[in-house]
Design an enzyme around this catalytic site. Structure first.
Site, short mmCIF file in Angstrom:
data_model
loop_
_atom_site.label_atom_id
_atom_site.label_comp_id
_atom_site.label_asym_id
_atom_site.label_seq_id
_atom_site.Cartn_x
_atom_site.Cartn_y
_atom_site.Cartn_z
N ARG A 86 -7.24 8.25 -10.30
CA ARG A 86 -7.75 8.57 -8.96
C ARG A 86 -6.61 9.05 -8.06
O ARG A 86 -5.53 8.46 -8.03
CB ARG A 86 -8.40 7.33 -8.35
CG ARG A 86 -9.00 7.54 -6.95
CD ARG A 86 -8.06 7.11 -5.86
NE ARG A 86 -8.68 7.19 -4.52
CZ ARG A 86 -8.02 7.05 -3.38
NH1 ARG A 86 -6.72 6.83 -3.40
NH2 ARG A 86 -8.64 7.14 -2.23
N SER A 142 0.81 -1.22 0.00
CA SER A 142 0.00 0.00 0.00
C SER A 142 0.84 1.27 0.00
O SER A 142 0.30 2.37 0.05
CB SER A 142 -0.94 0.01 1.20
OG SER A 142 -0.22 -0.12 2.40
N THR A 159 -4.90 8.39 7.40
CA THR A 159 -4.82 7.12 6.68
C THR A 159 -6.24 6.61 6.48
O THR A 159 -7.14 6.99 7.21
CB THR A 159 -3.98 6.11 7.47
OG1 THR A 159 -3.90 4.89 6.74
CG2 THR A 159 -4.55 5.84 8.85
N GLY A 160 -6.43 5.78 5.48
CA GLY A 160 -7.76 5.25 5.22
C GLY A 160 -8.32 5.78 3.92
O GLY A 160 -7.57 6.16 3.02
N THR A 182 -1.75 4.14 3.92
CA THR A 182 -0.76 5.21 3.92
C THR A 182 0.18 5.18 5.11
O THR A 182 -0.24 4.88 6.23
CB THR A 182 -1.54 6.54 4.01
OG1 THR A 182 -2.63 6.46 3.12
CG2 THR A 182 -0.66 7.71 3.74
N GLY A 197 -5.88 10.23 -3.98
CA GLY A 197 -6.46 10.23 -2.64
C GLY A 197 -6.08 11.46 -1.85
O GLY A 197 -5.71 12.51 -2.40
N ASP A 198 -6.14 11.33 -0.55
CA ASP A 198 -5.88 12.46 0.34
C ASP A 198 -4.39 12.73 0.56
O ASP A 198 -3.99 13.86 0.87
CB ASP A 198 -6.53 12.21 1.71
CG ASP A 198 -6.06 10.91 2.35
OD1 ASP A 198 -5.82 9.92 1.61
OD2 ASP A 198 -5.92 10.86 3.58
N THR A 258 1.81 7.02 -0.23
CA THR A 258 0.94 5.85 -0.43
C THR A 258 0.88 5.48 -1.91
O THR A 258 1.14 6.31 -2.78
CB THR A 258 -0.49 6.17 0.05
OG1 THR A 258 -1.30 4.99 -0.01
CG2 THR A 258 -1.15 7.23 -0.81
N GLY A 292 -9.29 7.97 1.36
CA GLY A 292 -8.92 9.36 1.14
C GLY A 292 -10.07 10.27 0.77
O GLY A 292 -10.08 11.46 1.12
N1 GLY Z 1 -5.30 7.33 2.25
C1 GLY Z 1 -4.79 6.92 1.04
C2 GLY Z 1 -5.71 7.01 -0.10
O1 GLY Z 1 -6.91 7.10 0.08
O2 GLY Z 1 -5.24 7.01 -1.21
#
Ligand code: GLY
Length: 346
Positions: free
Chosen positions: A229, A85, A252-253, A201, A231-232, A219, A255
């Site tokens: 895509r 990941s 984390t999680g 992440t 993420g955060d 990440t 995003g």
């Molecule tokens: N937290 C990582 C993502 O959603 O890409």
């Protein structure tokens, strides 16, 4: 002089708040003299944060800078081929491309990030170059790769045979349609959030001997995500935020949920208003849960924060989130986060 004053203040505060951060437990042993590393601390998300912290400590323990420490620290999972990941070895998107997101930020508001970067093992170091060598904050995709190559980074294939095999397995049943949290459904051993294999992440926050904070976040994003895509993690204010007057936060999680709520910025602003890191992380998690109560039952988001005094806190939606802490007294501590849903799925 200013640095020295900040350091002394951080040392004293850090020493006192560590009692709060770990439930009042004091480390037994002979009384310690105030050392150069008193108050110096690094924290990061998940169990792989332990090894990352250790690398960061090689910088912090020598009086080095937080920015150097977080860059070096998160490079560890970026190079870990067993970590699916983060970085090289990360699971690809639906079309088989490993695309990486990363951001880095210091206490003075300097920041850099890359998103959807391919073929480069250490996106965090490219993010730092964006911060230090361009007038921009965020470079994406082809442009980010072009910049990385111009900066001398080596182009390589990041899709490992193991990750490719996992992708082919997924393709057997995959439907090409946007689906939140697909990695949880396919990779949590129990099919539930918070399982051992579905974390993502690495976010890291460090406070150095000069009283300076810095943070990094990196990440490969959600496995089997749609091509393009993001993420955060590379979004300043979502996956990472640092303010030298207050503290730093990272997430984390899933995003998408963090971006919707400008999560890490929210945590830092709540700390500015007087919340402890733990309270601020909890409030940010509750915002997500309140807005999307049903969806939140089957997704994971965790926040980790450290204020400028070195006090640490975390909170997650689901049971299973943990964070690693390293300072002069605790070298390899892994601490389970509190969560909204406390049922153990593992
Ligand atoms: N937290 C990582 C993502 O959603 O890409």
């Amino acid at each position: 002089m200013t640095d020295r004053r900040q350091f002394l203040k951080a040392s004293v505060l850090g020493a006192s708040v560590s009692m709060l951060a770990w439930g009042g437990k004091l480390v037994a042993g002979p009384a310690r003299r105030m050392s150069a590393t008193a108050g110096v601390r690094v924290v990061s998300t998940w169990d792989f944060g332990v090894a990352a912290n250790r690398a960061a400590w090689t910088v912090l323990g020598q009086g080095g800078h937080a920015l150097d420490a977080v860059e070096l620290g998160v490079q560890v999972p970026e190079s870990d081929l067993s970590n699916h990941s983060v970085g090289k070895g990360g699971h690809p998107d639906r079309d088989g491309h490993v695309t990486l997101d990363a951001s880095i930020m210091d206490a003075d508001g300097n920041c850099g990030a890359v998103a959807a970067l391919e073929h480069i093992e250490h996106p965090i170091s490219v993010a730092r170059r964006v911060m230090e060598r361009t007038p921009h904050v965020l470079l994406v995709g082809e442009g980010a790769l072009q910049f990385a190559l111009e900066q001398g980074f080596r182009k390589q294939d990041l899709l490992t045979p193991e990750a490719e095999q996992a992708w082919h397995e997924w393709l057997k049943t995959a439907k090409y349609q946007p689906s939140i949290n697909s990695e949880v459904r396919d990779y949590g051993k129990t099919g539930r959030p918070g399982g051992k294999d579905n974390h993502d992440t690495i976010g890291m926050l460090a406070l150095d001997a000069h009283g300076k904070l810095a943070g990094a976040c990196t990440t490969s994003g959600m496995a089997w995500k749609m091509r393009g895509r993001v993420g955060d993690s590379p979004i300043i204010g979502a996956g990472l935020y640092v303010d030298g007057e207050v503290g730093g936060a990272t997430s984390t999680g899933v995003g998408e949920e963090v971006i919707r709520n400008a999560g890490s910025f929210l945590v830092v602003e709540l700390m500015r208003q007087g919340r402890t890191p733990h309270e601020a992380c909890k409030e940010a998690v509750m915002r997500i849960v309140k807005k999307r109560r049903e969806a939140s039952k089957t997704l994971q988001v965790g926040f980790l924060a450290m204020n400028r005094a070195g006090e640490v806190g975390a909170y997650a939606i689901q049971h299973g989130f943990s964070y690693a802490v390293c300072d002069a007294q605790k070298q390899d501590a892994l601490i389970p986060s509190q969560s909204v849903y406390t049922t153990s799925y593992s």
